[in-house]
Design an enzyme around this catalytic site. Structure first.
Site, PDB file in Angstrom:
ATOM      1  N   CYS A   1       0.792  -1.223   0.000  1.00 49.77           N
ATOM      2  CA  CYS A   1       0.000   0.000   0.000  1.00 49.77           C
ATOM      3  C   CYS A   1       0.827   1.277   0.000  1.00 49.77           C
ATOM      4  O   CYS A   1       1.998   1.282   0.379  1.00 49.77           O
ATOM      5  CB  CYS A   1      -0.876   0.066   1.247  1.00 49.77           C
TER       6      CYS A   1
ATOM      7  N   TYR B   1      14.048  -2.205  -3.743  1.00 51.56           N
ATOM      8  CA  TYR B   1      13.150  -2.186  -4.891  1.00 51.56           C
ATOM      9  C   TYR B   1      11.896  -1.325  -4.730  1.00 51.56           C
ATOM     10  O   TYR B   1      11.463  -0.671  -5.668  1.00 51.56           O
ATOM     11  CB  TYR B   1      12.710  -3.615  -5.241  1.00 51.56           C
TER      12      TYR B   1
ATOM     13  N   ASN C   1      -0.677   1.177   5.513  1.00 49.83           N
ATOM     14  CA  ASN C   1       0.322   0.426   4.765  1.00 49.83           C
ATOM     15  C   ASN C   1       0.992  -0.494   5.775  1.00 49.83           C
ATOM     16  O   ASN C   1       1.481  -0.031   6.801  1.00 49.83           O
ATOM     17  CB  ASN C   1       1.339   1.392   4.148  1.00 49.83           C
ATOM     18  N   GLY C   2       0.985  -1.800   5.475  1.00 50.69           N
ATOM     19  CA  GLY C   2       1.629  -2.726   6.407  1.00 50.69           C
ATOM     20  C   GLY C   2       0.780  -3.944   6.678  1.00 50.69           C
ATOM     21  O   GLY C   2      -0.229  -4.176   6.002  1.00 50.69           O
TER      22      GLY C   2
ATOM     23  N   GLY D   1       0.935   0.222  -5.118  1.00 45.63           N
ATOM     24  CA  GLY D   1      -0.345  -0.484  -5.163  1.00 45.63           C
ATOM     25  C   GLY D   1      -1.124  -0.101  -6.395  1.00 45.63           C
ATOM     26  O   GLY D   1      -1.532   1.052  -6.528  1.00 45.63           O
TER      27      GLY D   1
END
Lengths: 464, 464, 464, 464
Positions: free
Chosen positions: A12, A252, A112-113, A40
């Site tokens: 996310c 990345y 996010n997570g 995302g």
């Protein structure tokens, strides 16, 4: 997993803005989540608040397909949050932000997570009468907030987060505040920025750049940022613990033009490439260095410079992303990779190539890359990877969830080399990676390379 | 003109395939025009033929928005042509291919290029009772074919082309043949390729690569290629004249991974960068070389190598193309450029930058680029352009149609430098450009730099 | 409110099917909710269950715009429920069915009706830590189910329904059952049908007809129908109380081809028209009887027959529903009504017209109807309404929520007559209506005519 | 053919408006073609002219799906034409209006009808160098106009129409005029109306009603109406011949609320029903008269009144048109008919039914109708058709093109009765039909009943 390349996907991106100066923020949120879309691509949403009135719109597609000018105009409010999601489910309920009503009014959350104890918490909550509309960890957090006896949202959020365990960078929109928190270990990034007198929270600094905002600093692990009409205040809601920032963000995930903890991601990646060159013992057998675009670009440049070899675009990228449906009769070799990359015969023919990429996860595209280059006449193809072998799943937010999918968990280095058809294969060593990061970071999570999970694996690991 | 960058737009890309071996070619045509989409993003179409039955579908959008799997399946046939267009008109009739019926049956045509005598021909044809559905030059050619007394399509096409004057690479689909022609001067590219036993025509070789086809060779200026069940035959339909290949294809238009007349475009562009460095007299005042992505990438790399200066990604590209609508209240400086490029403070700060791009046309974005880099702390910004100043409109297929739009037609070098705010400004000299091309090409058209139009301007220059 | 006619809108239609014999039911559910679309045109959804796996799709539009063949194929399962909604909110969360997860697994619910104590229940639930995603009463019911200590879903549903007060016909899909319930007073309709060995629940019998199913009977007030692999069982979950069936279902809401409690709705409406004629004292001043299509069709026919006057189509309907946007400059008188109805000059000219409609709610279109007919030359226009004046809001599921909107609550009969411009105005008397219903029904709710609310008004009347 | 009912489809509806008073006419054209959509549901288009500038938009769908507010706003002009088409081809080129450029400038045409000599004319034109983009007869007419030596458009149109033979009502938009013509025999309808100072042409008067315009009169056979800034003028461009108005317009095609040649279509249909009753010899075996909605509504009412039998809605219509895709496993009997009509058991059970419809063409739905009514318990089902047996194809604009499709061309009356399963079958006699029409019309075309084609069949009869 990215459909075309063999890369792990971040789950996310989050964005939030609280404005005093301007009336409408939906187009700024649009720009923010557009710039974070690499985190995302499966769904996104925007929730705004206008004098206590919340409005939300979400969809399962790229940001540009979901939001047009008219839609943004209809989302009225001077504060709001947005979210990019990789949740591939077509279930609308699983797209964030999550907007709920509870005894403390309306609340919108975007995360996010990944939590490691969400399964236990869900069972506990369900046993106590809670109902769930989604499979989101965010909904677990929302329930815990709603059940907190504290009146103030900050305290209730504190309560909630003291019960969850895991990786999360979270933005929360209430009727009068915008709150951002990072988990105690700081697995996932979150920054705070400023545009005129307005404050912004975002997963990465590139989302500030696009709207012309200024990066103030990273939100700290265990810190809660509370933004309201008066400005922003900070409080530490968790005691200080060892930092465990996801090293894959540097390798990345993050955009190369983002600044994380003061580090330009592109420069870190160049440094990884340099270290890879220093560790490489067969530099003599290399004529030119070719990046796998875009993932290997930075590392390849660093590698070439350190190795003092020509840096050459031996494959180029198609500007337009396309679909790969094709009549089954018309089988085209390596079409998925070809849709993105075209090898350059004039550059690779007769040459010993160092093909530099950032990582190999499942190993599904490396073979195609090596094949393609060799088919254009490369004499030798040496694969160089600017990170260590990925041998363990991630439970903190990357979608690499099964060991059996990971080529380096199943095969030896030599077996992988044969599988991908390269003349040689070199990964960056863990020590090499560590030597770079320890200068730049307080502490990183290397669990996907080592299997040493700083906060355990949890039980509910196969769901997204 | 490209909406976000200050680049001329090619008017079209063409693709054709005639298959013996396979039943359906629509998905191969889709891949072909997708890979040629940089030559036209405003509209596209596919026309297929199945045992004399023609089927066509066209739309005003990107290829991916027009064609999905179902649509391609519905386009049945073992031969067909496709087209990418930059015609921004919403008029459906102006999208190619053009499918018509005449006394010689059905005929589909797709063209890249521009005629200089189309206005006269239209007047003549209308006077003789012809009706037009579009403003396409292709329709003029179709009328002339229909009016030819010759029975054979090759002869009728010959007749038609002997009356038109201009730049055209044309593919024509009849009930039993696929024909490709290039004008006598060869202004626009066209190649022939092979996939198994099937032959393909395409504007650029990158369209062969994507479907795994092999490049046979370029179609020659003045050559007609006739493909049917037996294979392909060639005939020269025009006497040999001086070649006038559009040098802008090498400078900007063609994809860098395409091969034109045996030359890899990316390598030619690197060579232009090298020549630019050789011509540059203030190399000493440069710390790093930064490409304007993607247009200046190849030249910047050549420049850096020749100048022996570090090649640095001082601006990075956003992977996702977005729209720039934004609430007018929320003015964001340089948003259009920012949606594509993000400057990297860590790289440019305190540095003397050589910003390398391929061309300046109207000069609308160069200022923003210089500004952006300077705002991140660059000490000096030197703009380096790997082609000469564009001072004249193109009448042969580029959409640079008015002198008043061309900054170099209106201002001196020093005025342009001031206008874009650079510390210095260097263009590649015409001699320098020529020195590269004369080794690689039989002859090029430099009209946009010199005003010397090899086949005149025509009268009808302000229509598309 | 219906956008074009002055009619109250039902809030919902529900449909459920549990199949043993067939694999896929989504297209049957599609047909079911399509046939019930008159009960809700703003949104609809389908939820199916396949061996414990639930799948759902919802949207804000007409059924046909939301579901196509591909979408239906993707909804796999041998049981499921569907819903039509009039909720005009663009909030996706407010579209039904509602799919949730709780300690008893997944559960999908779809409701027709309105609770009167939902506000209190929400407050209570929120206070106890519940979070809400929508403003649906259905979500209140779902929370109460989730909090019930009982293991069996029937018992938990029983628990839940014992706490709510209001009008509801509800279908519930669990992992192994389909349950249908009607509130104790039976305000809203619900029938059970059979197709081969499969059982169906639907708001109206017309939804059974379209799929060729047979009507078994109405679900009784206070009855719970449980359908599973073994067939269906019934239990009374509420003690018997006076029936309070919504008389407006007979007057306007239900489809005329539906059978409710053994009564064909069209025939009941004809009878209302007959009674209206018997009550009418100025029959002599009527030449022809003209129905307001489609709402007044049945009553007009009954009226004409009883009055022994010619039944004439003095206005005809446009087959296609259109939109009425129009350049503001081009004001067209009565366009909204004209888009639906066109008056027939040849029929109405010089005639004394009895215009028969089922009801007047806000009075916004009656004036236009009278005007239109008069403009075509009608000598006199007598408005005849086959129901009593609507003077009170409905709290049990119709969207007539404010007294101030109701023309008959604000004006006397004579004032209304003047307002709509009719020569005379006759409503059916409450006694007349009652005389028809008492033969056919155990008991009806007449609250919108009398203000006598059988189960009170609740406190939360202005929300949907 | 209509997909759900066994009815012939009209090929087209046309509309045109020339305004002095207003600036924009696109929304009026939208309303016009929306009200004429019963004449063509497969595609539609609008072409407007603004000071010599033409703009056009067309699509393959219902009017409402093609045009929204934004689209209409983008079509700027104070005059324009519109068209409804039944051409089911997905070929965009076959949708009208047709917009062309010729030596006399831009020209837009929209036609209702069919030429009998178009094949010959196409061959001739192609032989003389014309190219065709469509298979439209309209394009033939456009070519002939373009080739006319006359300067004035009226004269050129005259020239063109003197070469074509067939049925056509045509509207033509030039840079300064709007022209309407009907063929010499007046096969297809066309009326002229007035709105303030603006003039309108339309296939039917219902298109005038919707925009509040006044019907002036029918355009006469062989008449040309020329509308410009000064008003309208008329000229007879063909000598007077026998009128051959398509009687099927009265039977089924036209909207019942339209006025054709002074006759209200609904009243004519009632009269056909009355005549059918007069001709019927088994009235004694009929209890109730049931219309097949909507096609048989008017005739059934007339029939019931003349026969003095109760007129009953024994089948009712679903308000919403739906699609009939359904899982092949879930075969539902008579689904196509059921999607439109629901039989009413309470009305038909135990009764001898006269089922009244306007026509039987292929006979595909009559069986389903009879079955459905019988399945609900009807004792006897007598089918009554208010037109004679259709035994011959139409070459003048209806899509009944093959004799082999026509049930009455293949079977005797008794065979048809058995085929559709009725207890008796009565058609209106040709004499009966004629007796009605000869009072109302100067002359009608009865070719589909008699095979006597007033202007022959042409050669090109199997294309649309």
């Amino acid at each position: 997993m990215d459909k075309y390349t063999d890369k792990p996907a971040e789950e996310c991106g989050v964005f939030g803005i609280f404005s005093k100066d301007r009336k409408e923020v939906s187009s700024l949120i649009y720009l923010g989540i557009h710039s974070l879309q690499h985190r995302g691509q499966e769904g996104s949403g925007i929730c705004v608040c206008n004098e206590g009135q919340f409005d939300i719109y979400k969809g399962s597609s790229l940001v540009d397909n979901i939001f047009d000018e008219e839609r943004l105009k209809s989302l009225k409010g001077n504060r709001g949050i947005g979210h990019d999601s990789t949740d591939g489910s077509s279930q609308h309920a699983n797209i964030q932000p999550l907007l709920i009503k509870s005894s403390r009014g309306s609340l919108a959350l975007a995360q996010n997570g990944k939590l490691v104890n969400s399964k236990q918490l869900r069972l506990f909550l369900e046993k106590n009468g809670s109902i769930f509309h989604s499979t989101l960890d965010t909904e677990v957090i929302a329930h815990l907030i709603a059940r907190s006896p504290h009146d103030k949202i900050e305290d209730a959020l504190n309560d909630s987060l003291n019960q969850v365990k895991g990786a999360y960078s979270l933005v929360v929109l209430t009727e009068d505040k915008l709150i951002g928190v990072r988990d105690a270990h700081g697995f996932r990034p979150l920054v705070i920025g400023k545009l005129g007198g307005d404050y912004i929270l975002a997963s990465e600094s590139c989302a500030l750049d696009i709207i012309g905002a200024e990066l103030i600093r990273d939100v700290n692990p265990g810190e809660m940022i509370i933004i309201n009409e008066e400005g922003f205040t900070s409080k530490r809601y968790k005691p200080e613990v060892k930092s465990e920032f996801c090293v894959f963000e540097y390798i990345y995930l993050a955009r190369p033009d983002s600044i994380i903890h003061g580090n330009n991601v592109h420069l870190i990646r160049m440094e990884m490439g340099r270290q890879l060159a220093r560790e490489c013992d067969n530099l003599d057998s290399i004529d030119i260095v070719v990046p796998v675009l875009d993932s290997g670009l930075s590392a390849a440049q660093g590698f070439a410079e350190e190795a003092d070899k020509p840096f050459r675009f031996g494959m180029l990228k198609n500007r337009y992303v396309g679909r790969t449906f094709i009549d089954p009769v018309e089988k085209i070799r390596n079409l998925k990779v070809r849709m993105k990359l075209n090898p350059m015969q004039e550059i690779v023919r007769g040459k010993k190539i160092a093909l530099v990429d950032d990582s190999i996860v499942r190993g599904t595209t490396s073979r195609q890359l090596v094949d393609m280059v060799r088919a254009e006449g490369a004499e030798e193809v040496h694969m160089l990877i600017s990170s260590p072998p990925v041998t363990h799943p991630c439970y903190y937010g990357l979608d690499i969830s099964k060991r059996s999918d990971l080529i380096a968990a199943q095969m030896s280095l030599e077996e992988i080399r044969q599988e991908i058809g390269a003349d040689s294969l070199n990964y960056l060593s863990l020590e090499g990676l560590n030597s770079i990061m320890e200068e730049k970071e307080n502490g990183c999570c290397y669990a996907c390379f080592t299997g040493e999970y700083p906060i355990g694996k949890g039980h509910d690991n196969n769901s997204i």
